[in-house]
Write a protein that holds these residues in place. Structure first.
Motif, PDB file in Angstrom:
ATOM      1  N   ALA A   1       0.787   4.186  -2.839  1.00  0.00           N
ATOM      2  CA  ALA A   1       0.446   5.412  -2.672  1.00  0.00           C
ATOM      3  C   ALA A   1       1.727   6.372  -2.993  1.00  0.00           C
ATOM      4  O   ALA A   1       1.382   7.450  -3.552  1.00  0.00           O
ATOM      5  CB  ALA A   1       0.323   5.468  -1.143  1.00  0.00           C
ATOM      6  N   GLU A   2       2.902   5.775  -2.926  1.00  0.00           N
ATOM      7  CA  GLU A   2       3.991   6.580  -3.252  1.00  0.00           C
ATOM      8  C   GLU A   2       4.046   6.833  -4.849  1.00  0.00           C
ATOM      9  O   GLU A   2       4.349   8.070  -5.534  1.00  0.00           O
ATOM     10  CB  GLU A   2       5.248   6.176  -2.767  1.00  0.00           C
ATOM     11  CG  GLU A   2       6.522   6.518  -3.093  1.00  0.00           C
ATOM     12  CD  GLU A   2       6.924   8.162  -2.862  1.00  0.00           C
ATOM     13  OE1 GLU A   2       6.187   8.428  -1.600  1.00  0.00           O
ATOM     14  OE2 GLU A   2       7.508   8.913  -3.413  1.00  0.00           O
TER      15      GLU A   2
ATOM     16  N   SER B   1     -10.134   2.206  -5.153  1.00  0.00           N
ATOM     17  CA  SER B   1     -10.931   3.503  -5.117  1.00  0.00           C
ATOM     18  C   SER B   1     -10.423   4.571  -4.105  1.00  0.00           C
ATOM     19  O   SER B   1     -10.569   5.665  -4.535  1.00  0.00           O
ATOM     20  CB  SER B   1     -12.535   3.318  -4.689  1.00  0.00           C
ATOM     21  OG  SER B   1     -12.686   1.782  -4.143  1.00  0.00           O
ATOM     22  N   GLY B   2      -9.832   4.021  -2.993  1.00  0.00           N
ATOM     23  CA  GLY B   2      -9.213   5.088  -2.052  1.00  0.00           C
ATOM     24  C   GLY B   2      -8.156   5.819  -2.843  1.00  0.00           C
ATOM     25  O   GLY B   2      -8.130   6.932  -2.535  1.00  0.00           O
ATOM     26  N   LEU B   3      -7.474   5.233  -3.569  1.00  0.00           N
ATOM     27  CA  LEU B   3      -6.212   5.812  -4.151  1.00  0.00           C
ATOM     28  C   LEU B   3      -6.583   6.722  -5.258  1.00  0.00           C
ATOM     29  O   LEU B   3      -6.005   7.706  -5.437  1.00  0.00           O
ATOM     30  CB  LEU B   3      -4.873   4.753  -4.375  1.00  0.00           C
ATOM     31  CG  LEU B   3      -4.234   4.056  -3.367  1.00  0.00           C
ATOM     32  CD1 LEU B   3      -3.312   2.848  -3.844  1.00  0.00           C
ATOM     33  CD2 LEU B   3      -3.604   4.987  -2.379  1.00  0.00           C
ATOM     34  N   VAL B   4      -7.587   6.185  -6.050  1.00  0.00           N
ATOM     35  CA  VAL B   4      -8.068   6.982  -7.422  1.00  0.00           C
ATOM     36  C   VAL B   4      -8.734   8.278  -6.642  1.00  0.00           C
ATOM     37  O   VAL B   4      -8.192   9.480  -7.355  1.00  0.00           O
ATOM     38  CB  VAL B   4      -9.043   6.256  -7.956  1.00  0.00           C
ATOM     39  CG1 VAL B   4      -9.795   7.391  -8.821  1.00  0.00           C
ATOM     40  CG2 VAL B   4      -8.329   5.138  -8.799  1.00  0.00           C
ATOM     41  N   ARG B   5      -9.428   8.136  -5.417  1.00  0.00           N
ATOM     42  CA  ARG B   5      -9.926   9.463  -4.874  1.00  0.00           C
ATOM     43  C   ARG B   5      -8.708  10.430  -4.270  1.00  0.00           C
ATOM     44  O   ARG B   5      -8.810  11.618  -4.695  1.00  0.00           O
ATOM     45  CB  ARG B   5     -10.738   9.243  -3.729  1.00  0.00           C
ATOM     46  CG  ARG B   5     -12.178   8.455  -4.409  1.00  0.00           C
ATOM     47  CD  ARG B   5     -13.119   8.554  -3.145  1.00  0.00           C
ATOM     48  NE  ARG B   5     -12.792   7.797  -1.911  1.00  0.00           N
ATOM     49  CZ  ARG B   5     -13.223   6.553  -1.711  1.00  0.00           C
ATOM     50  NH1 ARG B   5     -13.975   5.911  -2.506  1.00  0.00           N
ATOM     51  NH2 ARG B   5     -12.633   6.023  -0.468  1.00  0.00           N
ATOM     52  N   LEU B   6      -7.538   9.902  -4.148  1.00  0.00           N
ATOM     53  CA  LEU B   6      -6.588  10.647  -3.338  1.00  0.00           C
ATOM     54  C   LEU B   6      -5.774  11.268  -4.409  1.00  0.00           C
ATOM     55  O   LEU B   6      -5.317  12.549  -4.187  1.00  0.00           O
ATOM     56  CB  LEU B   6      -5.905   9.808  -2.419  1.00  0.00           C
ATOM     57  CG  LEU B   6      -4.736  10.386  -1.560  1.00  0.00           C
ATOM     58  CD1 LEU B   6      -5.258  11.634  -0.720  1.00  0.00           C
ATOM     59  CD2 LEU B   6      -4.232   9.313  -0.419  1.00  0.00           C
ATOM     60  N   TYR B   7      -5.348  10.484  -5.349  1.00  0.00           N
ATOM     61  CA  TYR B   7      -4.201  10.827  -6.071  1.00  0.00           C
ATOM     62  C   TYR B   7      -4.779  11.163  -7.752  1.00  0.00           C
ATOM     63  O   TYR B   7      -3.916  11.530  -8.582  1.00  0.00           O
ATOM     64  CB  TYR B   7      -3.116   9.741  -6.359  1.00  0.00           C
ATOM     65  CG  TYR B   7      -2.356   9.747  -4.986  1.00  0.00           C
ATOM     66  CD1 TYR B   7      -1.696  10.846  -4.369  1.00  0.00           C
ATOM     67  CD2 TYR B   7      -2.635   8.590  -4.042  1.00  0.00           C
ATOM     68  CE1 TYR B   7      -1.010  10.726  -3.215  1.00  0.00           C
ATOM     69  CE2 TYR B   7      -1.954   8.516  -2.774  1.00  0.00           C
ATOM     70  CZ  TYR B   7      -1.150   9.646  -2.330  1.00  0.00           C
ATOM     71  OH  TYR B   7      -0.702   9.496  -1.085  1.00  0.00           O
TER      72      TYR B   7
ATOM     73  N   LYS C   1       0.705  -1.207  -0.004  1.00  0.00           N
ATOM     74  CA  LYS C   1      -0.001  -0.003   0.099  1.00  0.00           C
ATOM     75  C   LYS C   1       0.896   1.313  -0.071  1.00  0.00           C
ATOM     76  O   LYS C   1       0.609   2.380  -0.692  1.00  0.00           O
ATOM     77  CB  LYS C   1      -0.865   0.098   1.177  1.00  0.00           C
ATOM     78  CG  LYS C   1      -2.104  -0.900   1.171  1.00  0.00           C
ATOM     79  CD  LYS C   1      -3.245  -0.705   2.053  1.00  0.00           C
ATOM     80  CE  LYS C   1      -2.629  -1.390   3.435  1.00  0.00           C
ATOM     81  NZ  LYS C   1      -3.771  -1.656   4.719  1.00  0.00           N
TER      82      LYS C   1
ATOM     83  N   SER D   1       1.177   9.159  -5.820  1.00  0.00           N
ATOM     84  CA  SER D   1       1.726  10.734  -5.655  1.00  0.00           C
ATOM     85  C   SER D   1       2.610  11.206  -6.657  1.00  0.00           C
ATOM     86  O   SER D   1       2.389  12.265  -6.884  1.00  0.00           O
ATOM     87  CB  SER D   1       2.180  10.639  -4.171  1.00  0.00           C
ATOM     88  OG  SER D   1       3.446  10.153  -4.007  1.00  0.00           O
TER      89      SER D   1
ATOM     90  N   ILE E   1     -11.114  -1.975  -3.028  1.00  0.00           N
ATOM     91  CA  ILE E   1     -11.196  -0.936  -2.045  1.00  0.00           C
ATOM     92  C   ILE E   1     -10.112   0.011  -1.881  1.00  0.00           C
ATOM     93  O   ILE E   1     -10.119   1.337  -1.822  1.00  0.00           O
ATOM     94  CB  ILE E   1     -11.405  -1.618  -0.603  1.00  0.00           C
ATOM     95  CG1 ILE E   1     -12.798  -2.296  -0.278  1.00  0.00           C
ATOM     96  CG2 ILE E   1     -11.275  -0.431   0.620  1.00  0.00           C
ATOM     97  CD1 ILE E   1     -12.806  -3.201   0.546  1.00  0.00           C
ATOM     98  N   LEU E   2      -8.702  -0.734  -1.982  1.00  0.00           N
ATOM     99  CA  LEU E   2      -7.394   0.157  -2.125  1.00  0.00           C
ATOM    100  C   LEU E   2      -7.586   0.898  -3.195  1.00  0.00           C
ATOM    101  O   LEU E   2      -7.216   2.086  -3.316  1.00  0.00           O
ATOM    102  CB  LEU E   2      -6.314  -0.641  -2.239  1.00  0.00           C
ATOM    103  CG  LEU E   2      -4.965   0.094  -2.053  1.00  0.00           C
ATOM    104  CD1 LEU E   2      -4.786   0.806  -0.837  1.00  0.00           C
ATOM    105  CD2 LEU E   2      -3.986  -1.083  -2.314  1.00  0.00           C
TER     106      LEU E   2
END
Lengths: 271, 291
Positions: free
Chosen positions: A20-21, A44-50, A16, A24, A41-42
């Motif tokens: 994320a790195e 969708s979380g990362l797409v929303r963040l980055y 993870k 980013s 789940i991961l």
């Protein structure tokens, strides 16, 4: 053509952090792990963040048929990679005599066989317009024979030697291989309690996964061969190198057994 | 004369301030809906409240608020319960649950644990329960912040402290986020709805929070420090006070301690920071608050 960063073991703690790195940095990702639910789940979380493009496909990397299916999908979708990060790995900790044959086989199949297979296949799916960066996750344990973690440490030794050799073999062809050798990684509750159990030594040799992932990517981009996170760990590695392996194994064995006794004792006492 | 609310939701209600608040409100006849991470602790807390107040209507749900999926599931379970048994109305939501972690730990959504539990979970759960809060004549959203929110700012370039994680910095930021959320909630919703948000500083309380996800020095320091703290029951008084209906004096005040409004940090009053955090939080939860 779009190219992707391939990350195996992406839903685990270090996976993870790598995902994320890379996200980013604006890179598109291809993620794999055992569970499709975790990956979804991961993702969708990362797409929303980055706001990067992420493709995922579940795979049981210990199963050759499942790996074939994964690469068939990659071929069908005509995906190309400029980064391969082999994070997937496993250990079943404890004395060798207590391990089942299935557990030992899984360590070897996942840590060794699948990493070799992924690396070999990714070379044929590289984005030829860019450098290909390969990161293999070995361990500080790869430098020493380790009683109580015998198979795990030996599998990490394999990854260390494999990566160093490949780094030189592929140097002329626009491929770099970086091998990451961390100490304990605080990624799961059990890993974190393992670090606490090691006391002061556990704390000073442990680095945060987010930091390790970021630094490892920097090292890979500059073509470094080995990255050991943390000054103390580099010193330990240096000192370890000056002593015969059998002596290191003796001391590590004594220390691990002591920690195990203390740790198990605490669990029994319900502390 | 003040009247207590009918139905209250409390997260992190199995220990510390959350449990003390639940016990106190239940004893005064308030319907309690609690949430906790551990099944066994939920069962224990429910049994404790029933033993103290046999007539209490108490329901606990198990949810790990680090997971957005579980926050959503909790929201829908609470909605269903309230529709079925409590007339479709929720009077007070108390966002109390919080986590501390020595190490950078990513949740299943890929977000830093303290930011996810201490801020995003409350943001998302409030959104999930908004339709029920809107049905109440005088609803409250109370978020348990802390004096830790002073002397810090939002770390916009890396909100999750992914690269340079330090437990206390991430914790302080998450508590500042509680205040920014509260302020922005009121700016957006207090005038157009019957809901008002408050943030509470419980003071130094003798709970286990600082020792839960930590070890070594931080745990040692917390154990020494928390001994001089007030009891969770004492800390719960401000929260109980803020739930009272129909109204409290100085209702415009955002930040409360010992049943009195206190001055929050200058940074927490920055409208631009509050708006920015709100937008990021909406993005990270995949929702849009529409009053």
């Amino acid at each position: 053509m779009k190219s992707y960063v391939f990350i195996s073991g992406a839903a685990g703690g270090l996976g993870k952090a790598f995902a994320a790195e890379c996200a980013s940095r604006g890179w598109n990702l291809f993620l794999t792990d055992v569970s499709a639910g975790d990956l979804s789940i991961l993702t969708s979380g990362l797409v929303r963040l980055y706001n990067v493009e992420i493709i995922y496909y579940p795979c049981n990397l210990t199963d050759p048929a499942s790996r074939d299916e994964l690469w068939k999908i990659i071929q069908q979708r005509n995906l190309r990679f400029h980064f391969l990060i082999n994070v997937a790995g496993v250990d079943f900790e404890g004395p060798f005599i207590e391990r089942t044959s299935a557990e030992l086989g899984t360590i070897i199949r996942l840590n060794i066989e699948s990493t070799v297979d992924m690396t070999s296949r990714a070379l044929h799916f590289r984005d030829k317009t860019r450098m290909l960066r390969i990161i293999n996750v070995s361990s500080l344990a790869g430098y020493y024979p380790m009683p109580v973690k015998a198979i795990y440490a030996a599998s990490k030794r394999f990854l260390l030697d494999f990566s160093l050799a490949l780094h030189h073999e592929l140097a002329e062809s626009g491929v770099t291989v970086t091998v990451l050798c961390p100490a304990g990684m605080p990624t799961t509750p059990s890993a974190i309690s393992g670090i606490f159990a090691q006391g002061f030594m556990g704390r000073i040799t442990t680095k945060n996964v987010g930091y390790v992932a970021a630094k490892t990517i920097d090292r890979a981009l500059s073509g470094r061969m080995v990255y050991i996170p943390g000054v103390i760990n580099r010193i330990l590695r240096f000192l370890g190198g000056t002593v015969p392996p059998s002596l290191v194994a003796y001391f590590i064995g004594k220390r691990w057994l002591k920690i195990r006794h203390k740790y198990n004792g605490e669990i029994l006492k319900g502390v | 004369m003040t009247v207590l609310p009918k139905t209250v939701v409390i997260t992190g209600a199995t220990s510390g301030i959350g449990l003390a608040t639940a016990r106190s409100l239940a004893a005064q006849g308030v319907n309690i809906i609690g949430a906790g991470r551990s099944q066994s602790r939920c069962v224990e807390a429910e049994a404790l409240i029933r033993a103290e107040t046999p007539a209490a209507r108490v329901n606990y749900f198990v949810a790990d608020l680090a997971s957005q999926r579980q926050v959503r599931a909790l929201g829908s379970a609470i909605r269903e319960l309230i529709q079925r048994e409590f007339g479709g109305k929720l009077d007070v939501l108390i966002n109390n649950a919080a986590a501390v972690s020595d190490w950078y730990v990513a949740t299943e959504d890929g977000y830093e644990m303290q930011f996810a539990v201490n801020h995003l979970a409350g943001f998302l759960l409030t959104y999930e329960l908004l339709p029920l809060l809107e049905m109440s004549a005088c609803a409250r959203v109370i978020t348990v912040s802390s004096g830790s929110h002073y002397h810090t700012r939002m770390h916009w370039q890396d909100l999750m402290y992914r690269k340079h994680y330090f437990c206390l910095s991430a914790y302080k930021q998450s508590k500042l986020a509680n205040l920014l959320f509260t302020r922005e909630f009121n700016r957006r919703l207090a005038d157009v709805s019957n809901i008002r948000a408050y943030a509470v500083d419980p003071g130094l309380v003798n709970t286990e929070i600082g020792a839960k996800g930590t070890g070594g020095l931080i745990q040692w320091f917390w154990n020494i420090r928390s001994r001089s703290g007030i009891s969770p029951a004492e800390a719960a008084k401000t929260i109980v006070y803020l739930t009272a209906i129909p109204d409290i004096p100085q209702k415009e005040a955002v930040y409360w301690k010992e049943c009195r409004p206190v001055e929050p940090s200058q940074y927490s009053k920055r409208a631009d920071a509050a708006a920015r955090l709100w937008e990021i939080s909406e993005q990270l939860c995949g929702i849009v608050y529409t009053p």
